[in-house]
Design an enzyme around this catalytic site. Structure first.
Site, PDB file in Angstrom:
ATOM      1  N   SER A   1     -28.110 -71.184 -13.758  1.00 21.11           N
ATOM      2  CA  SER A   1     -27.920 -71.368 -15.199  1.00 21.11           C
ATOM      3  C   SER A   1     -29.137 -70.950 -16.002  1.00 21.11           C
ATOM      4  O   SER A   1     -29.011 -70.347 -17.073  1.00 21.11           O
ATOM      5  CB  SER A   1     -27.583 -72.830 -15.503  1.00 21.11           C
ATOM      6  OG  SER A   1     -26.393 -73.210 -14.852  1.00 21.11           O
TER       7      SER A   1
ATOM      8  N   HIS B   1     -31.827 -74.732 -18.736  1.00 18.07           N
ATOM      9  CA  HIS B   1     -31.188 -73.888 -19.742  1.00 18.07           C
ATOM     10  C   HIS B   1     -32.194 -73.450 -20.808  1.00 18.07           C
ATOM     11  O   HIS B   1     -32.291 -72.263 -21.137  1.00 18.07           O
ATOM     12  CB  HIS B   1     -30.038 -74.648 -20.410  1.00 18.07           C
ATOM     13  CG  HIS B   1     -28.892 -74.908 -19.489  1.00 18.07           C
ATOM     14  ND1 HIS B   1     -27.742 -75.541 -19.888  1.00 18.07           N
ATOM     15  CD2 HIS B   1     -28.708 -74.616 -18.171  1.00 18.07           C
ATOM     16  CE1 HIS B   1     -26.905 -75.624 -18.882  1.00 18.07           C
ATOM     17  NE2 HIS B   1     -27.480 -75.081 -17.816  1.00 18.07           N
TER      18      HIS B   1
END
Length: 286
Positions: A215, A265
């Site tokens: 991610s 993230h």
């Protein structure tokens, strides 16, 4: 606003029409240059008739000059409201003459395959995640003991089927274009630097939580689109608005859904943007 010139990407600086190569005539699109058409009559018979579009000549008048640059071979541009100066201007001009040739995104596909293989080997897809830690989950206490390789291995491991599918879908959708623009080496650098940065931020603020997944790297790929757009105006505005919308959705959902590593993230997003903005795209960078 200062104007500046770049080589026309349509004609490659020749100034000639790409359809007729400057001759002023191109093949008739109706008869495909034959001058005649096979016409089916009401009785069902096929008859050959002269093409009315080109009057049987097989050619139609065509502008001899390139329609983009008007035959000048250069485009005087202000970047669509974006006025580069200094190094930014040099970056834009060097990239403006790059022809993006379709290429198979080998690195993207290789990363997807490796992620699938690694996650499959971990056994978590079958409810047997007991070897996930041994294969290389990112875990700060183990990193502190010297297992630095987990910064890399954790990028290929995923915690379950949906986690794997969503990340691989994002990679399939986002990575090929960036790989084509940056080239394989710079694309891989962007991918791993973003992923490692995400885990580094995780180590700083979520030291007790194990983490896996690509991610962070994917968020770095996503923000690289924004950096390249701001610096080179390469992408369409509507496409960037859509990407910005999905970027926001992912950030909000990450805050609302438990067990989502927001540090990965955010770390990947920031570093991916900075990397793509700082590097200079050149004509021979591929």
């Amino acid at each position: 606003m200062e104007k500046y010139s770049v080589e026309c990407p349509r004609c490659g600086g020749t100034g000639k029409c790409c359809e007729c190569d400057g001759t002023g005539f191109s093949a008739c699109g109706t008869c495909k240059g034959k001058g005649t058409l096979d016409v089916k009559t009401f009785s069902g018979d096929n008859v050959v008739r002269k093409c009315h579009e080109c009057d049987g000549t097989g050619t139609v008048p065509c502008p001899s000059a390139c329609e983009v640059c008007g035959g000048k071979g250069i485009i005087v541009s202000d970047g669509g409201g974006f006025e580069p100066s200094g190094e930014s201007r040099q970056n834009f001009e060097s990239f403006a003459v790059i022809e993006l040739k379709p290429a198979r995104p080998v690195c993207t596909y290789t990363l997807i395959v490796l992620c699938c293989i690694a996650t499959l080997c971990s056994g978590c897809l079958f409810g047997k995640g007991n070897i996930l830690f041994a294969l290389g989950v990112f875990y700060s206490p183990l990193i502190s003991e010297g297992q630095w390789w987990r910064f890399i291995t954790a990028l290929f491991l995923h915690g379950g089927f949906m986690h794997l599918v969503l990340n691989m879908w994002c990679m399939f959708a986002l990575c090929p274009t960036i790989e084509q623009i940056l080239g394989p080496k710079r694309f891989l650098s962007l991918y791993f630097i973003s992923g490692i940065a995400g885990f580094a931020l995780t180590m700083a603020f979520m030291s007790s939580s194990p983490s896996v997944g690509a991610s962070g790297a994917i968020f770095g790929i996503m923000t690289s689109y924004f950096a390249i757009y701001l610096k080179y105006r390469l992408f369409d505005k509507s496409a960037m608005r859509s990407l910005l919308f999905w970027f926001g959705i992912n950030l909000v959902s990450g805050l609302m859904i438990p067990n989502i590593n927001m540090c990965a993230h955010l770390g990947g997003a920031v570093v991916g943007f900075l990397y793509a903005y700082i590097i200079r795209l050149e004509r021979n960078s591929r």
